[in-house]
Design an enzyme around this catalytic site. Structure first.
Site, mmCIF file in Angstrom:
data_model
loop_
_atom_site.group_PDB
_atom_site.id
_atom_site.type_symbol
_atom_site.label_atom_id
_atom_site.label_comp_id
_atom_site.label_asym_id
_atom_site.label_seq_id
_atom_site.Cartn_x
_atom_site.Cartn_y
_atom_site.Cartn_z
ATOM 1 N N LYS A 106 0.816 -1.224 0.000
ATOM 2 C CA LYS A 106 0.000 0.000 0.000
ATOM 3 C C LYS A 106 0.844 1.266 0.000
ATOM 4 O O LYS A 106 0.487 2.258 -0.653
ATOM 5 C CB LYS A 106 -0.944 -0.007 1.202
ATOM 6 N N PHE A 152 -5.243 -1.245 17.764
ATOM 7 C CA PHE A 152 -4.873 -0.460 18.945
ATOM 8 C C PHE A 152 -3.433 -0.673 19.376
ATOM 9 O O PHE A 152 -2.834 0.206 19.997
ATOM 10 C CB PHE A 152 -5.836 -0.740 20.093
ATOM 11 N N CYS A 207 -14.286 -4.204 11.776
ATOM 12 C CA CYS A 207 -14.712 -4.095 10.381
ATOM 13 C C CYS A 207 -15.251 -5.441 9.892
ATOM 14 O O CYS A 207 -16.077 -5.513 8.993
ATOM 15 C CB CYS A 207 -13.547 -3.659 9.506
#
Lengths: 361, 91
Positions: A106, A152, A207
């Protein structure tokens, strides 16, 4: 150039700077942004000199990177450990089908895309997992750190680093139609550990269970990018000092005061930086996937040689950045430093075993 | 004594989609008990096995973090507004 507004121009009556000559060293591409009073020529020059780290380049990271690149932030360091997949394209706006087909990292795909619309800024792609061992190097020399990550563990690491080094950072996250963001100005505002002393332990929505609306994550990213602009141009009195949550589907919005550090906070109060020390660091199960990551960093992989070795065992292909190996029901994605993402399991023991069998132990 | 509890959308599937729930309770444990009676499946997302509020769940009473109001010792007043904010990870 000079922009002259007529009295009947709607902008004229809104207090935007008028009759201001555009300085010669401000490129035309930023002219509409410079006209905005909050930025101006001085702010634009500050943006050009700014260095911003974006940790994670998924949906949030893509959006903040694109917005800040178009805004003329001089240097963007984009740190991401992952590669583009078809399921990313619904919301991760810097990538296209060819990136997914090639399984491009990415960070690399983002740098290519940004160069196509703003070749005047510097993008530093870093294909890496941000961990205690490299956080100092990867976040060094930046003015601001932006959260684009999906977990997290990385956020608490960033929070510890930012608090320790008095570096501003912005937390942003989204799931379903809901997003949350917090500006952290160490020593002035609450930090992430003030608001959320501990990270979720698998009980809240991800998600994977709740899905994600692209508009929710892009809204939160837009707010994050705006707060970043305020910080970088020095509009500190405009910086929001609340934990803001929005829901684009249910039309909710809530703000909670975060204008002061919490007394006794582990990070900004006691300065106990357990995440920088790497204590209790488990393997990560990625958001939205049934995957385990092996945090190997010191196992240089020869993709050509390994491809030949893996051919009898499944389907394998590679490019310069990544090797993918399919062996039902698992899929192993390997990076040149030996790091691997193993899809098809959440069991770290299974992942370790697959890694040991097909890569090495 | 009526207390309004606002459920964030991330947790509404455990309250049949309801956003605001009228609950009763003298203090936070009592309030969460009442909420759990009305919507049993939300309890495990708000409290750990020993009944304590999970550390990644923030509870605000009239916009103030309940931790700063005495936590479990806080005595509710009629009309108090309670907001639950979970930490979320996606991005």
């Amino acid at each position: 150039m000079t922009r002259i507004l007529a009295e009947n121009d709607s902008l004229y009556n809104k207090g935007y700077s008028v009759l201001q000559p555009m300085p010669h060293d401000i490129p035309e591409r930023y002219s509409r942004q410079v006209l905005f009073q909050g930025i101006g020529a001085e702010g634009q020059q500050k943006l050009a000199q700014a260095r911003v780290a974006i940790v994670g380049c998924g949906a949030t990271g893509s959006a903040v990177a694109a917005l800040l690149a178009r805004s003329g932030v001089g240097t963007l360091r984009i740190i991401d450990r992952d590669y583009v997949e078809l399921s990313n394209l619904q919301r991760q706006t810097l990538f296209d089908e060819s990136d997914a087909a090639e399984s491009l990292p990415k960070a690399i795909a983002a740098a290519h895309r940004i160069a196509a619309f703003n070749s005047e800024i510097v993008v530093e792609p870093k294909v890496a997992d941000l961990v205690p061992a490299n956080v100092g190097e990867l976040l060094a020399d930046t003015h601001l750190i932006l959260d684009g990550t999906d977990n997290f563990e990385t956020r608490y690491l960033v929070n510890d680093y930012a608090v320790k080094h008095s570096r501003a950072w912005i937390y942003a996250a989204a799931v379903g139609s809901y997003g949350v963001t917090l500006n952290v100005l160490p020593g002035q505002t609450a930090c992430l550990a003030c608001i959320f002393p501990d990270s979720p332990t698998g009980m809240v929505e991800t998600c994977e269970t709740a899905g994600i609306l692209n508009s929710a994550v892009n809204l939160i990213a837009s707010i994050e990018a705006t707060e970043a602009l305020k910080f970088l141009v020095g509009a500190h009195d405009q910086i929001r000092k609340t934990l803001l949550s929005c829901d684009v589907w249910h039309n909710d919005r809530a703000e909670i005061a975060a204008s002061h550090p919490r007394e006794g906070c582990r990070a900004c109060g006691k300065r106990d930086f357990v995440h920088l020390a790497g204590e209790g660091r488990p393997h990560i199960t990625l958001c939205g996937r049934n995957s385990v990551q092996i945090h190997e960093q010191h196992r240089p992989i020869d993709f050509v040689e390994l491809s030949a070795r893996l051919q009898p065992h499944g389907t394998v292909r590679h490019n310069d950045f990544v090797l993918k190996f399919w062996r039902e029901p698992h899929e192993i994605t390997l990076f040149p430093d030996g790091r691997a993402i193993i899809k098809g399991t959440t069991d770290t023991a299974v992942a370790r075993s697959l890694y040991a069998r097909f890569v090495g132990s | 004594m009526k207390i309004t509890v606002e459920i964030p959308s991330a947790l509404r599937r455990f309250t049949d989609g309801t956003a605001k729930i009228e609950c009763e309770g003298a203090d936070l444990p009592g309030l969460l008990n009442d909420l759990g009676t009305k919507h049993p499946s939300i309890t495990q997302h708000l409290r750990d096995e020993s009944g304590k509020v999970r550390k990644f769940i923030n509870i605000y009473i009239n916009d103030e973090d309940v931790r700063f109001l005495g936590g479990d010792a806080y005595q509710f007043r009629d009309g108090d507004q309670v907001l639950i904010v979970p930490s979320i990870a996606g991005g």
